[in-house]
Design an enzyme around this catalytic site. Structure first.
Site, short mmCIF file in Angstrom:
data_model
loop_
_atom_site.label_atom_id
_atom_site.label_comp_id
_atom_site.label_asym_id
_atom_site.label_seq_id
_atom_site.Cartn_x
_atom_site.Cartn_y
_atom_site.Cartn_z
N LYS A 34 0.88 -1.19 0.00
CA LYS A 34 0.00 0.00 0.00
C LYS A 34 0.91 1.22 0.00
CE LYS A 34 -1.83 3.00 2.13
NZ LYS A 34 -1.68 4.45 1.79
N GLU A 67 9.75 0.93 10.75
CA GLU A 67 10.77 1.97 10.49
C GLU A 67 10.06 3.29 10.68
OE1 GLU A 67 13.80 1.36 10.01
OE2 GLU A 67 14.03 -0.51 8.91
N CYS A 91 13.61 10.43 7.17
CA CYS A 91 13.62 9.90 8.54
C CYS A 91 15.01 9.96 9.15
CB CYS A 91 13.11 8.47 8.53
SG CYS A 91 13.97 7.44 7.35
N GLU A 140 10.34 15.55 15.82
CA GLU A 140 10.69 15.47 14.40
C GLU A 140 9.90 16.54 13.64
OE1 GLU A 140 9.25 12.07 12.13
OE2 GLU A 140 11.31 11.78 11.45
P1 NAD Z 1 2.23 8.18 7.97
O1 NAD Z 1 2.41 7.31 9.13
O2 NAD Z 1 1.15 9.18 8.00
O3 NAD Z 1 1.96 7.34 6.63
C1 NAD Z 1 2.80 6.28 6.22
C2 NAD Z 1 1.98 5.29 5.45
O4 NAD Z 1 1.01 4.74 6.33
C3 NAD Z 1 1.19 5.88 4.27
O5 NAD Z 1 1.14 4.93 3.22
C4 NAD Z 1 -0.21 6.06 4.87
O6 NAD Z 1 -1.24 6.02 3.90
C5 NAD Z 1 -0.29 4.85 5.76
N1 NAD Z 1 -1.25 4.99 6.87
C6 NAD Z 1 -1.75 6.12 7.43
N2 NAD Z 1 -2.64 5.80 8.40
C7 NAD Z 1 -2.69 4.44 8.46
C8 NAD Z 1 -3.39 3.53 9.29
N3 NAD Z 1 -4.24 3.93 10.23
N4 NAD Z 1 -3.15 2.21 9.11
C9 NAD Z 1 -2.28 1.78 8.18
N5 NAD Z 1 -1.61 2.61 7.35
C10 NAD Z 1 -1.80 3.93 7.50
O7 NAD Z 1 3.62 8.81 7.76
P2 NAD Z 1 4.05 9.80 6.62
O8 NAD Z 1 3.51 11.12 6.97
O9 NAD Z 1 3.66 9.22 5.31
O10 NAD Z 1 5.66 9.74 6.71
C11 NAD Z 1 6.36 10.55 7.57
C12 NAD Z 1 6.90 9.75 8.73
O11 NAD Z 1 7.51 8.54 8.29
C13 NAD Z 1 8.00 10.49 9.46
O12 NAD Z 1 7.79 10.34 10.84
C14 NAD Z 1 9.26 9.78 9.04
O13 NAD Z 1 10.33 9.87 9.91
C15 NAD Z 1 8.80 8.39 8.85
N6 NAD Z 1 9.67 7.68 7.92
C16 NAD Z 1 10.52 6.72 8.41
C17 NAD Z 1 11.39 6.04 7.58
C18 NAD Z 1 12.32 4.98 8.09
O14 NAD Z 1 12.82 4.19 7.30
N7 NAD Z 1 12.58 4.91 9.38
C19 NAD Z 1 11.40 6.34 6.22
C20 NAD Z 1 10.52 7.32 5.75
C21 NAD Z 1 9.64 7.98 6.62
#
Ligand code: NAD
Length: 485
Positions: A174, A249, A283, A383
């Site tokens: 997804k 992650e 991240c 963050e």
């Molecule tokens: P997010 O958690 O809002 O979304 C991430 C993914 O999860 C998206 O595909 C989103 O549609 C999905 N999602 C949202 N709500 C959900 C739910 N209730 N159940 C299942 N899936 C759901 O995060 P974001 O805003 O897309 O990304 C930013 C965050 O991600 C930052 O905190 C960043 O540090 C972290 N990040 C971490 C890494 C890593 O490898 N550690 C890499 C990239 C981003």
């Protein structure tokens, strides 16, 4: 020109969401519609999981070298299409074209790397004496659910897909609703390069619809989630209902510790590169500098001088800093800068969006240095996920270690200094999954195990350690009939 549209990819075929609904994907540089994507929901996820389950025996039992060959072909094809993929990624995420090209190369490297290890996932032989023959095998976990964020869609999809596929798992992925076109292009490439139907299924859609349905699906065997701490916690709770393991992650607030004897000529350009990749929406961004007081003023002046030279603009024009992914993200970052000011930090550069004829439609934020941060400030602990670098001076090395460990996160840390004893003591003391000494990041990092301490998550991606995340050990013990004289 017609707007491109992308469907769900399930069981080897493109099909609209069952509801027929779609979502618009906006260009972060001008707010215009770039494409439409299917708005998958629970029914589409269910179909995708069924396809992945049906494809599992054939893929898991296929001779490993054949899986490796498919992955090699995908790697080659990504490189052939690198420029096209990079343009799509740059426009979709807002990131500078050169960064998107590096992402495409890294995506190819993931497939290349795990293609090479597909037939080298070894077990062990355990000595129990002459009456037993005991050995272990590493088996695929089964159907993996992979939830991907918007900041590095192509790289992060490849990072999870390649080791999962190499070890015989099938996948339902997804991607993020804000930016996912490169993932759908990668899906096409995987299909065209011979990945059997059902082995990879991709359902675009909203997090609380398709994402939540996937995390909670009772027939998945592993949930791989990259995203925010808040969503990671929800995903973990959903998986717990089914006793399904998760690989998380999450975010970071990674420090670069600059000691008084550091080579500042080397450090300064890397500190900015570490802080501002993908406009700081990374991240592993080095979003905090902890600097020994003797070189504090000099470092701030040097960082500020360079910061003022950085160009900002639409990703396709290949500036140093592109647009943030959405208006909401831009607002969040500007809010944090205001909070930092109110808390008493000094804005040395930036601190504003960039109003102007070309840029006022886009989600831009000028690269921002916040000096004089203190440990209790939110801008030091939370963050921000934007082009904002906080700077905090310290006196003693022990204080630097305590400051480095003073947030909830522990993803990456950089250490800059010439004394090997001190830099290595810090490396051992700082709690983070990756430590870099006199550098930050190394190539695409494909070979290096990557993952968090504390709220940055758990489990490891990348490198050979990822193979442990995508497999489980089975021990097989046979009592052998020995001929005794
Ligand atoms: P997010 O958690 O809002 O979304 C991430 C993914 O999860 C998206 O595909 C989103 O549609 C999905 N999602 C949202 N709500 C959900 C739910 N209730 N159940 C299942 N899936 C759901 O995060 P974001 O805003 O897309 O990304 C930013 C965050 O991600 C930052 O905190 C960043 O540090 C972290 N990040 C971490 C890494 C890593 O490898 N550690 C890499 C990239 C981003």
């Amino acid at each position: 020109m017609t707007t491109p549209s992308y469907d769900c990819f399930i069981d080897g075929a493109w099909r609209p969401a069952q509801s027929g609904r779609t979502l618009e994907v906006l260009d972060p540089a001008d707010g215009l519609v770039l494409a439409t994507i299917a708005r998958g929901e629970a029914g589409d996820i269910d179909e995708a999981v069924r396809a992945a389950r049906a494809a599992l025996p054939g893929w898991a039992d296929c001779v490993p070298v054949l899986r490796g060959r498919v992955l090699s072909a995908i790697a080659r094809r990504i490189l052939e299409e690198k420029d096209r993929l990079a343009r799509i990624e740059s426009q979709d995420t807002g990131k500078p074209l050169a960064q998107a090209q590096a992402d495409a190369v890294a995506a190819a490297r993931f497939f290349e790397y795990y293609a090479g290890v597909a037939d080298k996932v070894l077990g062990t032989s355990i000595p129990l004496g002459p009456d037993y023959h005991d050995f272990t095998v590493r088996e695929a976990l089964g159907v993996t659910a992979q939830i991907v964020p918007w900041n590095y869609p192509l790289q992060i999809a490849a990072r999870g897909l390649a080791p999962a596929l190499a070890t015989g798992n099938t996948v339902v992925l997804k991607p993020a609703e804000l930016a996912c076109l490169s993932v759908l292009e990668l899906t096409r490439i995987c299909h065209e390069e011979g990945l059997p139907a059902g082995v990879l299924n991709v359902v675009p859609g909203l997090g609380h619809e398709a994402g939540a349905a996937l995390a909670a699906h009772p027939d998945v065997n592993l949930v791989v989630f990259t995203g925010s701490v808040a969503t990671g916690s929800q995903v973990m709770r959903a998986a717990a209902e089914n006793i399904v393991p998760v690989l998380l992650e999450l975010g970071g607030k990674s420090p670069n510790i600059v000691l008084a004897d550091a080579d500042l000529d080397e450090a300064v350009p890397v500190l900015l590169k570490a802080a501002f990749p993908n406009s700081g929406q990374t991240c592993s961004a080095g979003s905090r500098v902890l600097v020994q007081r003797a070189v504090h003023r000099e470092l701030v002046e040097r960082l500020a001088a360079r910061c003022r030279e950085l160009t900002v603009g639409p990703g396709l024009q290949n500036p140093d800093i592109g647009a943030l992914v959405s208006r909401a993200q831009q607002g969040r970052v500007l809010d944090y800068i205001r909070i930092g000011r109110d808390e008493g930090a000094e804005v040395i550069t930036g601190g504003t969006p960039l109003p102007g004829v070309d840029l006022d439609q886009g989600n831009f934020v000028a690269p921002t240095l916040l000096d004089g941060a203190r440990p209790e400030m939110r801008v030091h602990r939370e963050e921000i996920f934007g082009p904002v670098l906080t700077i905090l001076p310290f006196d003693e090395v022990e204080e630097a270690a305590a400051l480095a460990n003073s947030t909830d996160y522990g993803l990456v840390a950089g250490i800059w200094g010439r004394d090997v004893g001190t830099t290595n003591w810090l490396a051992r003391t700082v709690k983070a999954g990756q430590i870099f000494i006199n550098c930050y990041g190394a190539g695409g990092g494909v070979e290096l195990p990557f993952g968090g301490y504390r709220k940055s998550g758990f489990g490891r991606e990348k490198g050979l350690d990822a193979l442990l995340s995508y497999t489980q050990v089975k021990n097989i013990c046979t009592r052998v009939a020995l001929r005794r004289s």
